[in-house]
Design an enzyme around this catalytic site. Sequence first.
Site, PDB file in Angstrom:
ATOM      1  CE  LYS A 119      -2.764  -0.675   3.955  1.00 27.84           C
ATOM      2  NZ  LYS A 119      -4.140  -0.999   4.233  1.00 27.84           N
ATOM      3  CE  LYS A 200     -11.398 -22.658   6.763  1.00 28.88           C
ATOM      4  NZ  LYS A 200      -9.819 -23.286   7.425  1.00 28.88           N
ATOM      5  CE  LYS A 203     -17.074 -13.215  13.374  1.00 29.07           C
ATOM      6  NZ  LYS A 203     -16.753 -13.030  14.777  1.00 29.07           N
TER       7      LYS A 203
END
Length: 331
Positions: A119, A200, A203
């Site tokens: 970045k 898979k 979360k």
Amino acid sequence: MKKISLTGIKPTGDLHIGNYFGAIKPALELAKEYDARYFIADYHALNSMKDPKELNSTIRQVAAGWLASGLDPEKVIFYRQSSIPEVFELTAMLMAFTSKGLMNRAHAYKAQVQENNEKGDDTDAGVNMGLFTYPILMAADIIIFDSDIVPVGKDQVQHIEMAQDIAQSVNANYGQQVLKIPQAGVQEDAAVIPGLDGRKMSKSYNNVIPLFVPEKILRKTIMRIVTNSQSVEEPKNPDESQIYQLYKLFADNDEQAALASRYRNGGMGWGEAKEELFRVVNRTLSPMRERYDAIMADIPSLDKILQNGAEKARPIAASVLKRFRKAAGVD
Ligand code: TRP
């Protein structure tokens, strides 16, 4: 004497079916074979969780989740890392035996550095010393209880190797086995649990079936499983369907065979398959949900369980620390 296994539990709320079959259940199985210890790694969580309310409730949720899943605090030692000051004293001592170069190579730190570089940010942006020294605290978690085996997923193996390196440096320096060298128990065949979209269950993909939600929400979630456009009449291949993969985790052999043949014969739509999946999932999760709700409704009793665990753990921790302090000349 039984060997000691130690499991560190990262406090994350909203446990899901993937956590249960991938981590919780296999870890609880170890209690049959080992002298098992389980702890909530709450100081590790502090590195990334700065909202006190969130951290506080996540600690309770994950503790309640493990208890509701069958952890028996009478048979194993279950405690919070933050209740064992000896862990942090050991961490300070281990720092003296850990090269900075070793920490530079830790995956979590390296990943953050790489992201920063890509970045164009400062190399160490977003890196606190808790993250940088994470493997040392984790080594202390393990070493403080003379742990023989640490069951972990592949992503944690490097941390265990670092704990070995650090303990070996200590032993080499004093020319004696001051600290026990732990081994990683890698769960090679840990089942990959498919999520709602077939990837898979995780979360971060937002595709999970949560463990402890009201029945209605559980049903709604299962109904959201992504399916293809095959018609009701068409024969279907159970092995290509995540509904069936999930079904196998909850259904007995007869039920599995029956549903597989309904798939193959045709005449069963996805909606029906999902209803059948919901039935067996709910059958397993209902009693767990009841236990979870009861535990969460009585936080003082939950805290007492964890406190009792800490009281069992501390004398063990103190004796290992004492051994090290003596060897080091700071007794
Ligand atoms: N790092 C582990 C994870 O991310 C959690 C953990 C902390 C742990 N300390 C530990 C695991 C000690 C095993 C032993 O899941």
